[in-house]
Motif scaffolding. Structure first.
Motif, mmCIF file in Angstrom:
data_model
loop_
_atom_site.group_PDB
_atom_site.id
_atom_site.type_symbol
_atom_site.label_atom_id
_atom_site.label_comp_id
_atom_site.label_asym_id
_atom_site.label_seq_id
_atom_site.Cartn_x
_atom_site.Cartn_y
_atom_site.Cartn_z
ATOM 1 N N GLU A 65 0.841 -1.205 0.000
ATOM 2 C CA GLU A 65 0.000 0.000 0.000
ATOM 3 C C GLU A 65 0.871 1.249 0.000
ATOM 4 O O GLU A 65 0.594 2.213 -0.716
ATOM 5 C CB GLU A 65 -0.911 -0.012 1.226
ATOM 6 N N LYS A 68 2.257 1.814 -3.483
ATOM 7 C CA LYS A 68 1.226 2.336 -4.377
ATOM 8 C C LYS A 68 0.992 3.822 -4.127
ATOM 9 O O LYS A 68 0.881 4.619 -5.071
ATOM 10 C CB LYS A 68 -0.087 1.576 -4.182
ATOM 11 N N ARG A 72 1.590 7.062 -6.579
ATOM 12 C CA ARG A 72 0.503 8.007 -6.867
ATOM 13 C C ARG A 72 0.928 9.433 -6.552
ATOM 14 O O ARG A 72 0.651 10.361 -7.315
ATOM 15 C CB ARG A 72 -0.718 7.622 -6.034
#
Length: 97
Positions: A65, A68, A72
């Motif tokens: 997570e 990611k 982003r």
């Protein structure tokens, strides 16, 4: 060869009894040491294998997570930086007369 001498028979019985006593003492000592070791291990707060595996899996998910979200953020920052550079350039250039 067996002896008829009562003194030798008495010594043999005494040594046999002593051997049994020493074996019992050794067994009691081993059990006592094992119990003390267990008590010491309980005080160290070890976790079970199942708990360790569960936390390991949670950490792996959190790491994924995090990666990611980092990607982003990098994408969003790459979109914002050119726009910010254009605004800064527009402020520095003199207005057209």
């Amino acid at each position: 060869m067996q002896s008829d001498n009562p003194r030798i028979s008495d010594l043999t019985r005494m040594f046999t009894a002593a051997a049994g006593t020493f074996a019992g003492m050794a067994q009691e000592t081993a059990e006592g040491a094992r119990e003390r070791f267990k008590e010491a291990m309980v005080g160290l707060d070890f976790v079970s294998r199942e708990e360790f595996e569960a936390v390991k899996e949670m950490a792996a998910k959190a790491r994924e997570e995090n990666e990611k979200l980092a990607a982003r953020i990098a994408l969003l920052e790459s979109d914002v930086e050119p726009a910010a550079a254009k605004k800064a350039a527009a402020r520095k250039s003199p207005p057209a007369a």
